[in-house]
Design an enzyme around this catalytic site. Structure first.
Site, short mmCIF file in Angstrom:
data_model
loop_
_atom_site.label_atom_id
_atom_site.label_comp_id
_atom_site.label_asym_id
_atom_site.label_seq_id
_atom_site.Cartn_x
_atom_site.Cartn_y
_atom_site.Cartn_z
N GLY A 144 0.82 -1.22 0.00
CA GLY A 144 0.00 0.00 0.00
C GLY A 144 0.85 1.26 0.00
CB ALA A 145 4.28 1.88 -0.98
CB SER A 146 0.01 3.60 -4.54
OG SER A 146 -1.14 3.31 -3.78
NE ARG A 147 -4.72 5.21 -2.83
CZ ARG A 147 -5.80 5.01 -2.10
NH1 ARG A 147 -6.21 5.94 -1.25
NH2 ARG A 147 -6.51 3.90 -2.20
CG ASP A 156 -6.67 -7.36 -4.32
OD1 ASP A 156 -6.50 -7.48 -3.08
OD2 ASP A 156 -7.78 -7.14 -4.83
CB SER A 198 -6.08 1.27 13.55
OG SER A 198 -6.99 2.25 14.01
CE1 TYR A 221 -9.00 0.22 8.88
CE2 TYR A 221 -9.40 1.00 11.11
CZ TYR A 221 -8.62 0.99 9.96
OH TYR A 221 -7.46 1.73 9.92
CE LYS A 239 -5.97 -1.54 10.16
NZ LYS A 239 -4.80 -1.62 9.28
CB ILE A 250 -2.35 9.41 9.71
CG1 ILE A 250 -1.91 8.62 10.97
CG2 ILE A 250 -1.17 9.94 8.92
CD1 ILE A 250 -1.03 9.34 11.95
N1 LIG Z 1 -5.12 7.38 7.88
C1 LIG Z 1 -5.40 7.09 9.14
O1 LIG Z 1 -5.89 7.94 9.91
C2 LIG Z 1 -5.11 5.72 9.68
C3 LIG Z 1 -5.34 5.50 11.05
C4 LIG Z 1 -5.08 4.26 11.59
C5 LIG Z 1 -4.59 3.25 10.78
N2 LIG Z 1 -4.38 3.47 9.45
C6 LIG Z 1 -3.86 2.35 8.66
O2 LIG Z 1 -2.72 2.75 7.94
C7 LIG Z 1 -2.65 2.03 6.70
C8 LIG Z 1 -2.53 3.02 5.55
O3 LIG Z 1 -3.65 3.88 5.59
P1 LIG Z 1 -3.77 5.20 4.70
O4 LIG Z 1 -4.55 6.15 5.48
O5 LIG Z 1 -2.45 5.59 4.16
O6 LIG Z 1 -4.72 4.63 3.53
P2 LIG Z 1 -4.96 5.13 2.02
O7 LIG Z 1 -4.48 6.50 1.84
O8 LIG Z 1 -6.38 4.79 1.74
O9 LIG Z 1 -4.00 4.13 1.19
C9 LIG Z 1 -4.24 2.75 1.23
C10 LIG Z 1 -3.15 2.01 0.51
O10 LIG Z 1 -3.42 0.59 0.60
C11 LIG Z 1 -3.51 0.05 -0.72
N3 LIG Z 1 -4.49 -1.02 -0.78
C12 LIG Z 1 -5.81 -0.97 -0.46
N4 LIG Z 1 -6.38 -2.16 -0.68
C13 LIG Z 1 -5.41 -2.98 -1.14
C14 LIG Z 1 -5.37 -4.34 -1.56
N5 LIG Z 1 -6.46 -5.12 -1.56
N6 LIG Z 1 -4.19 -4.84 -2.00
C15 LIG Z 1 -3.08 -4.07 -2.02
N7 LIG Z 1 -3.05 -2.79 -1.63
C16 LIG Z 1 -4.21 -2.26 -1.21
C17 LIG Z 1 -3.91 1.21 -1.61
O11 LIG Z 1 -3.56 0.92 -2.96
P3 LIG Z 1 -4.32 1.66 -4.21
O12 LIG Z 1 -3.74 3.04 -4.28
O13 LIG Z 1 -4.00 0.82 -5.37
O14 LIG Z 1 -5.79 1.66 -3.85
C18 LIG Z 1 -3.09 2.34 -1.00
O15 LIG Z 1 -1.76 2.26 -1.43
C19 LIG Z 1 -3.92 1.18 6.64
O16 LIG Z 1 -3.63 -0.14 7.07
C20 LIG Z 1 -4.85 1.86 7.63
O17 LIG Z 1 -5.78 0.98 8.17
C21 LIG Z 1 -4.64 4.68 8.89
#
Ligand SMILES: NC(=O)c1ccc[n+]([C@@H]2O[C@H](COP(=O)([O-])OP(=O)(O)OC[C@H]3O[C@@H](n4cnc5c(N)ncnc54)[C@H](OP(=O)(O)O)[C@@H]3O)[C@@H](O)[C@H]2O)c1
Length: 263
Positions: free
Chosen positions: A11-14, A67, A153, A166, A170, A199
Site C-alpha cells: 500500500g505504498a502508492s499513497r 491485490d 490502528s 475494521y 486490527k 493521520i
Molecule cells: N489514515 C489514518 O488515519 C489511519 C489511522 C489508523 C490506521 N491506518 C492504517 O494505515 C494504513 C494506511 O492507511 P492510509 O490512510 O495511508 O490509507 P490510504 O491512503 O487509503 O492508502 C491505502 C493504501 O493501501 C492500498 N491497498 C488498499 N487495498 C489494497 C489491496 N487489496 N491490496 C493491495 N493494496 C491495497 C492502496 O492501494 P491503491 O492506491 O491501489 O488503492 C493504498 O496504497 C492502513 O492499514 C490503515 O488501516 C490509517
C-alpha cells in the site's frame, strides 16, 4: 538480484505507505512499492508517482502491483520479492481499507469478507511466506537483521461499533504481530506494531469536518493537530535502523495521545 537493503512496503502508492517508502529510500533502502492498482501513465498520483519521487531523489524503487487479498496476486508478489529481488530486509504491512461507517447491526457478510481478506488474511499470509524466506536469507548471509512491521490502528483497542470489521482486523493483527515476534525471536527477526491514530490521508480525510471538530474540542487528542504520514514514517525509519530491536513484540502508538485513557 539486489545487493542493498530492501524494504517491501504494501500500500505504498499513497498516504502512510507512500511516506514510509520515500523515507526508507532516503535512508538508503531499495523499496518495493506495492498497491492494488498501478497506472504507468499516472505520474501525478499512485505507485509510479512514488517510484518517480524516489528516483528523482537518487533512490531505487520497484513496483509490484498486487491485490493483497487475493492468493494468486500475493503469490506473484512473493515470487517477485524472492526470485527477482532476492531479499527483503524489512517488510511493512501497511495496505488496508476502511469501509464507510455503518452500524455493526446493519453490516453485510460481503463487507466482512472484503475487510478481513484485505486487512488480516492478506498481511498475515504474506508475512508467513516472507518470514520463511527471511530465515533462509539469514542462514545464507544475504540479510543481516530482518524486521517486520504491522500498521494497525488505535481501533485495535478502542471500540468503534460503526467500523467493527475494521477494528476487529486490527485487533487480530495485533496478536499476529505478537505471535510472529515470539516465533521469530530465536531467528533474530524483530517484529513491531505501529498503531496510528488519525493521520491525514485519503482514508481519513473523508471525515475531515468531524475530525477538525474533534481536534478543536481537545477531548480525544492531547496534541492539537492531525497526524501526518511522516509521523509514522519516522518511527518505521527508527525500526529499520535497529534502534528498537530490543523492544520486539511491542506496539507503539502514533496518535497524538488518542489512545491514552483519560479522566
Ligand atoms: N489514515 C489514518 O488515519 C489511519 C489511522 C489508523 C490506521 N491506518 C492504517 O494505515 C494504513 C494506511 O492507511 P492510509 O490512510 O495511508 O490509507 P490510504 O491512503 O487509503 O492508502 C491505502 C493504501 O493501501 C492500498 N491497498 C488498499 N487495498 C489494497 C489491496 N487489496 N491490496 C493491495 N493494496 C491495497 C492502496 O492501494 P491503491 O492506491 O491501489 O488503492 C493504498 O496504497 C492502513 O492499514 C490503515 O488501516 C490509517
Amino acid at each position: 538480484m539486489i545487493n542493498k537493503k530492501t524494504a517491501l512496503v504494501t500500500g505504498a502508492s499513497r498516504g502512510i505507505g507512500r511516506s514510509i517508502a520515500i523515507r526508507l529510500a532516503r535512508d538508503g533502502y531499495a523499496v518495493i512499492i506495492t498497491s492494488k492498482t498501478a497506472e504507468p501513465d499516472n505520474l501525478e498520483k499512485g505507485a509510479f508517482e512514488v517510484k518517480n519521487a524516489i528516483e528523482q531523489a537518487g533512490g531505487e524503487a520497484f513496483i509490484c502491483r498486487a491485490d493483497i487479498s487475493l492468493k494468486e496476486e500475493r503469490d506473484r508478489l512473493i515470487r517477485f520479492a524472492v526470485d527477482t529481488i532476492g531479499r527483503v530486509d524489512l517488510l511493512v504491512n501497511n495496505a488496508g481499507i476502511e469501509p464507510p461507517v455503518l452500524d455493526m447491526l446493519e453490516a453485510s457478510e460481503e463487507r466482512f469478507d472484503t475487510v478481513v481478506n484485505t486487512n488480516l488474511k492478506g498481511p498475515y499470509l504474506l508475512t508467513q511466506q516472507i518470514a520463511k524466506s527471511m530465515v533462509k536469507w539469514m542462514r545464507d548471509n544475504i540479510v543481516e537483521s530482518p524486521r517486520i512491521v504491522f500498521i494497525t490502528s488505535v481501533q485495535a483497542y478502542m471500540s468503534s461499533p460503526k467500523g467493527s470489521e475494521y477494528a476487529m482486523t486490527k485487533a487480530a493483527l495485533h496478536m499476529a504481530m505478537r505471535n510472529f515476534a515470539h516465533r521469530l525471536g530465536k531467528e533474530n527477526i524483530y517484529v513491531f506494531e505501529i498503531a496510528p491514530g488519525i493521520i491525514y490521508t485519503d482514508m481519513s480525510s473523508v471525515h475531515e469536518e468531524s475530525i477538525n471538530d474533534m481536534i478543536e474540542e481537545g477531548e480525544k487528542l492531547i496534541t492539537n493537530r492531525w497526524g501526518r504520514p511522516e509521523d509514522v514514517a519516522a518511527l518505521v525509519s527508527a525500526i529499520a535502523r535497529g534502534d528498537l530491536d530490543y523492544s520486539t513484540g511491542s506496539t507503539i502508538e502514533v496518535g497524538g495521545g488518542m489512545g491514552l485513557p483519560k479522566l
